[in-house]
Design a protein around this motif. Structure first.
Motif, PDB file in Angstrom:
ATOM      1  N   GLN A 196       0.722  -1.263   0.343  1.00  0.00           N
ATOM      2  CA  GLN A 196       0.102   0.507  -0.011  1.00  0.00           C
ATOM      3  C   GLN A 196       0.880   1.460   0.140  1.00  0.00           C
ATOM      4  OE1 GLN A 196      -3.391  -0.408  -0.084  1.00  0.00           O
ATOM      5  NE2 GLN A 196      -2.903  -2.535  -0.133  1.00  0.00           N
ATOM      6  N   GLY A 197       2.225   1.045   0.253  1.00  0.00           N
ATOM      7  CA  GLY A 197       2.929   2.309   0.473  1.00  0.00           C
ATOM      8  C   GLY A 197       2.695   2.914   2.429  1.00  0.00           C
ATOM      9  N   ALA A 198       3.697   3.707   1.599  1.00  0.00           N
ATOM     10  CA  ALA A 198       3.506   4.938   3.113  1.00  0.00           C
ATOM     11  C   ALA A 198       3.858   5.936   3.239  1.00  0.00           C
ATOM     12  CB  ALA A 198       4.217   3.716   4.180  1.00  0.00           C
ATOM     13  N   SER A 199       3.418   7.296   3.040  1.00  0.00           N
ATOM     14  CA  SER A 199       3.292   8.228   3.184  1.00  0.00           C
ATOM     15  C   SER A 199       4.240   8.762   3.868  1.00  0.00           C
ATOM     16  CB  SER A 199       1.857   9.132   2.886  1.00  0.00           C
ATOM     17  OG  SER A 199       1.157   9.364   1.829  1.00  0.00           O
ATOM     18  N   VAL A 200       4.141   8.427   5.070  1.00  0.00           N
ATOM     19  CA  VAL A 200       4.787   8.968   6.099  1.00  0.00           C
ATOM     20  C   VAL A 200       6.172   8.089   5.979  1.00  0.00           C
ATOM     21  CG1 VAL A 200       4.790   6.890   7.412  1.00  0.00           C
ATOM     22  CG2 VAL A 200       5.424   9.135   8.898  1.00  0.00           C
ATOM     23  N   LEU A 201       6.709   7.549   4.776  1.00  0.00           N
ATOM     24  CA  LEU A 201       7.942   7.568   4.849  1.00  0.00           C
ATOM     25  C   LEU A 201       8.376   8.611   3.761  1.00  0.00           C
ATOM     26  CD1 LEU A 201       8.207   3.621   4.874  1.00  0.00           C
ATOM     27  CD2 LEU A 201       8.485   4.776   6.370  1.00  0.00           C
ATOM     28  N   ASP A 207      13.800  14.096   4.730  1.00  0.00           N
ATOM     29  CA  ASP A 207      14.898  14.612   5.594  1.00  0.00           C
ATOM     30  C   ASP A 207      15.943  14.317   6.337  1.00  0.00           C
ATOM     31  OD1 ASP A 207      13.719  17.085   4.283  1.00  0.00           O
ATOM     32  OD2 ASP A 207      12.073  16.712   5.844  1.00  0.00           O
ATOM     33  N   GLY A 208      16.040  12.899   6.813  1.00  0.00           N
ATOM     34  CA  GLY A 208      16.675  12.479   8.107  1.00  0.00           C
ATOM     35  C   GLY A 208      17.131  11.843   7.536  1.00  0.00           C
ATOM     36  N   LEU A 209      17.467  11.177   6.222  1.00  0.00           N
ATOM     37  CA  LEU A 209      18.880  11.405   5.418  1.00  0.00           C
ATOM     38  C   LEU A 209      20.030  12.474   5.011  1.00  0.00           C
ATOM     39  CD1 LEU A 209      18.030   8.454   2.957  1.00  0.00           C
ATOM     40  CD2 LEU A 209      18.346   8.166   5.256  1.00  0.00           C
ATOM     41  N   LEU A 285      12.031  -0.162  11.396  1.00  0.00           N
ATOM     42  CA  LEU A 285      10.331  -0.594  11.025  1.00  0.00           C
ATOM     43  C   LEU A 285       9.517   0.534  11.825  1.00  0.00           C
ATOM     44  CD1 LEU A 285      10.749  -3.861  11.902  1.00  0.00           C
ATOM     45  CD2 LEU A 285      10.474  -2.755   9.638  1.00  0.00           C
ATOM     46  N   VAL A 286       8.695   1.045  11.059  1.00  0.00           N
ATOM     47  CA  VAL A 286       7.620   1.794  11.524  1.00  0.00           C
ATOM     48  C   VAL A 286       6.310   0.831  11.768  1.00  0.00           C
ATOM     49  CG1 VAL A 286       6.659   3.880  11.310  1.00  0.00           C
ATOM     50  CG2 VAL A 286       9.400   3.749  10.359  1.00  0.00           C
ATOM     51  N   PRO A 287       5.647   0.750  12.502  1.00  0.00           N
ATOM     52  CA  PRO A 287       4.312   0.144  12.638  1.00  0.00           C
ATOM     53  C   PRO A 287       3.377   1.063  12.155  1.00  0.00           C
ATOM     54  CG  PRO A 287       5.860  -0.432  14.283  1.00  0.00           C
ATOM     55  CD  PRO A 287       6.771   0.238  14.086  1.00  0.00           C
ATOM     56  N   LEU A 288       2.353   0.637  11.269  1.00  0.00           N
ATOM     57  CA  LEU A 288       1.412   1.321  10.454  1.00  0.00           C
ATOM     58  C   LEU A 288       0.300   1.567  12.338  1.00  0.00           C
ATOM     59  CD1 LEU A 288      -0.703   2.365   8.882  1.00  0.00           C
ATOM     60  CD2 LEU A 288      -1.509   0.435   8.307  1.00  0.00           C
ATOM     61  N   PRO A 289      -0.120   2.567  12.403  1.00  0.00           N
ATOM     62  CA  PRO A 289      -0.873   2.809  13.684  1.00  0.00           C
ATOM     63  C   PRO A 289      -1.943   2.336  14.049  1.00  0.00           C
ATOM     64  CG  PRO A 289       0.173   4.925  13.217  1.00  0.00           C
ATOM     65  CD  PRO A 289       0.759   4.116  12.153  1.00  0.00           C
ATOM     66  N   ARG A 316       6.705   9.569  17.182  1.00  0.00           N
ATOM     67  CA  ARG A 316       8.173   9.394  16.988  1.00  0.00           C
ATOM     68  C   ARG A 316       9.448   9.303  15.729  1.00  0.00           C
ATOM     69  NH1 ARG A 316      10.720   6.604  20.104  1.00  0.00           N
ATOM     70  NH2 ARG A 316       9.867   4.791  19.661  1.00  0.00           N
ATOM     71  N   PHE A 317       8.497   9.007  15.150  1.00  0.00           N
ATOM     72  CA  PHE A 317       9.681   8.610  13.549  1.00  0.00           C
ATOM     73  C   PHE A 317       9.826  10.713  12.823  1.00  0.00           C
ATOM     74  CE2 PHE A 317       9.961   7.414   9.456  1.00  0.00           C
ATOM     75  CZ  PHE A 317      10.817   6.985   8.966  1.00  0.00           C
ATOM     76  N   THR A 318      10.521  11.401  13.401  1.00  0.00           N
ATOM     77  CA  THR A 318      10.954  12.113  12.652  1.00  0.00           C
ATOM     78  C   THR A 318      12.782  12.364  12.023  1.00  0.00           C
ATOM     79  OG1 THR A 318      11.812  13.010  15.137  1.00  0.00           O
ATOM     80  CG2 THR A 318       9.869  13.195  15.105  1.00  0.00           C
ATOM     81  N   PRO A 319      12.554  13.268  11.076  1.00  0.00           N
ATOM     82  CA  PRO A 319      13.731  12.971  11.007  1.00  0.00           C
ATOM     83  C   PRO A 319      15.372  12.613  12.060  1.00  0.00           C
ATOM     84  CG  PRO A 319      12.690  15.294   9.820  1.00  0.00           C
ATOM     85  CD  PRO A 319      12.079  14.340  10.910  1.00  0.00           C
ATOM     86  N   VAL A 320      14.853  13.799  12.624  1.00  0.00           N
ATOM     87  CA  VAL A 320      15.922  13.307  13.801  1.00  0.00           C
ATOM     88  C   VAL A 320      15.987  12.325  14.356  1.00  0.00           C
ATOM     89  CG1 VAL A 320      16.828  14.479  15.927  1.00  0.00           C
ATOM     90  CG2 VAL A 320      15.377  16.207  14.409  1.00  0.00           C
ATOM     91  N   GLU A 321      14.926  11.998  14.364  1.00  0.00           N
ATOM     92  CA  GLU A 321      15.107  10.290  14.918  1.00  0.00           C
ATOM     93  C   GLU A 321      15.576   9.011  14.314  1.00  0.00           C
ATOM     94  OE1 GLU A 321      14.777   7.368  18.520  1.00  0.00           O
ATOM     95  OE2 GLU A 321      14.862   9.796  18.463  1.00  0.00           O
TER      96      GLU A 321
END
Length: 385
Positions: A196-201, A207-209, A285-289, A316-321
């Protein structure tokens, strides 16, 4: 030698249900059995699966939307069950195996009504809604994790841990070494949100990279799956950062991409976890909430406990984290290689073989459980549900 049998596999909705069913179909056909698929329109549209397999589409009622939605769903389920019984009447299968997703419900209910042995396979670490509805009457429950939440203890005698089957192309990666990663070599990152893809990624990863130390950032080579509505913005961001990136809305060569990746950033769907542990790849990994019963958060626990992956809740999935976690993996000597080895240790490479053995026994009249006991299949049919 096992006699030729005919099996119906019922799965639908997403790749998480369809991929293990596809892997089992390939194994059963390789053993000389006949296979047919029952699915819905969404499942049939997933490319690269079940080519050459007889396929039937059923209406699938989704159990949501309040009383009106439930009534509509029940009507669809009854219609789907009637269609499945017609299918079974023309070519009676020796067993029906459900993989979750709403099309599996009428297909397995029809098997109960017709007295056909039935089993379910659960891909996640939480028993799914459809499989919970069917668990009482199926003859066997195949699981992917040793501890599955919402699976009542009273069903323990018909539970068998097999793992989650993956495509043959991914299974072949288990024998491949982790890609060489020199101190100044290319660092390959694979980013995927599942079917399904993931917009949050798409929002966070570039930005994180971009926050990584210059020396590490210059080594990056990224492959990222994006939603169609996100891909242009993501492409522009990587160009701005000067990070080489290959973007696509679908990755037909995902096993090849996985083979040369050093790190995977992804959702925590069942198929993703199975592929990571089969290939032996470290992951963030970023679980789907919004996943039903928060099952993706439970799926990650085994890999995280083993030191194979890091899990970041979406809040908590931010570019900094992300940048912080990536540096811990990329800059500590041997960290990625150790995580890759531990990921492989979580894998269950015989999943498709063990599941095929289980359903062959189901069709033959008995089924082996983890306790080396057998269950009489003549007790699986009963009154309508």
């Amino acid at each position: 030698m096992t006699a030729r049998r005919h099996f119906v596999l019922a799965a639908g909705g997403t790749g998480g249900h369809m991929v293990p069913a596809h892997a089992l179909a390939a194994e059963l056909m390789a053993r000389g059995h006949g296979v047919a698929l029952i699915t819905d329109a969404r499942g049939a549209r997933i490319p690269g699966l079940f080519q050459g397999v007889e396929t039937h589409l059923l209406p699938a009622g989704r159990l949501s939307g309040g009383p009106i939605g439930w009534l509509k769903a029940w009507r669809n389920i009854r219609a789907g069950r009637a269609m499945a019984r017609t299918i079974y009447g023309k070519a009676r299968p020796d067993a029906v195996i459900g993989f979750g997703g709403y099309p599996a419900l009428p297909a397995v209910l029809a098997a109960f009504k017709a007295g056909i042995p039935a089993a379910v396979h659960e891909q996640n670490a939480v028993l799914g809604r459809v499989n919970r509805l069917l668990a009482r009457k199926v003859a066997a429950i195949a699981t992917s994790y040793p501890d599955v939440q919402r699976l009542p203890a009273r069903y323990a005698d018909k539970v068998t841990l097999v793992g989650n089957p993956v495509r043959a192309e991914v299974a072949a990666l288990r024998d491949e070494p982790f890609p060489v990663l020199d101190a100044d070599g290319v660092f390959r990152v694979l980013v995927t949100g599942g079917s399904q893809g993931a917009s949050v990624l798409s929002e966070v990863v570039p930005d994180g990279l971009g926050m990584l130390p210059v020396a590490l950032r210059r080594r990056l080579q990224v492959t990222q799956q994006c939603r169609p509505e996100d891909i242009d913005a993501v492409r522009a961001k990587y160009a701005e950062l000067g990070i080489p990136a290959d973007l696509a809305t679908y990755l037909p060569d995902l096993p090849e991409r996985l083979a040369w990746s050093h790190l995977v950033i992804a959702r925590a769907g069942a198929s993703t976890i199975a592929e990571l542990t089969e290939a032996g790849r470290p992951a963030i990994l970023v679980p789907l909430p919004g996943a039903t019963d928060d099952h993706q958060s439970v799926n990650v626990r085994e890999m995280v406990a083993a030191g194979a992956a890091r899990s970041i809740a979406q809040a908590r999935f931010t570019p900094v984290e992300l940048a912080k976690q990536m540096q811990k993996l990329a800059l500590e000597p041997g960290a990625l290689e150790n995580a890759a080895r531990r990921a492989r240790g979580c894998g269950r490479p015989d999943a498709v073989r063990d599941l095929a053995d289980l359903v062959e026994q189901l069709a033959g009249g008995t089924v082996r459980t983890d306790k080396d006991e057998t269950t009489d299949m003549t007790q699986t049919s009963g009154a309508d549900v």
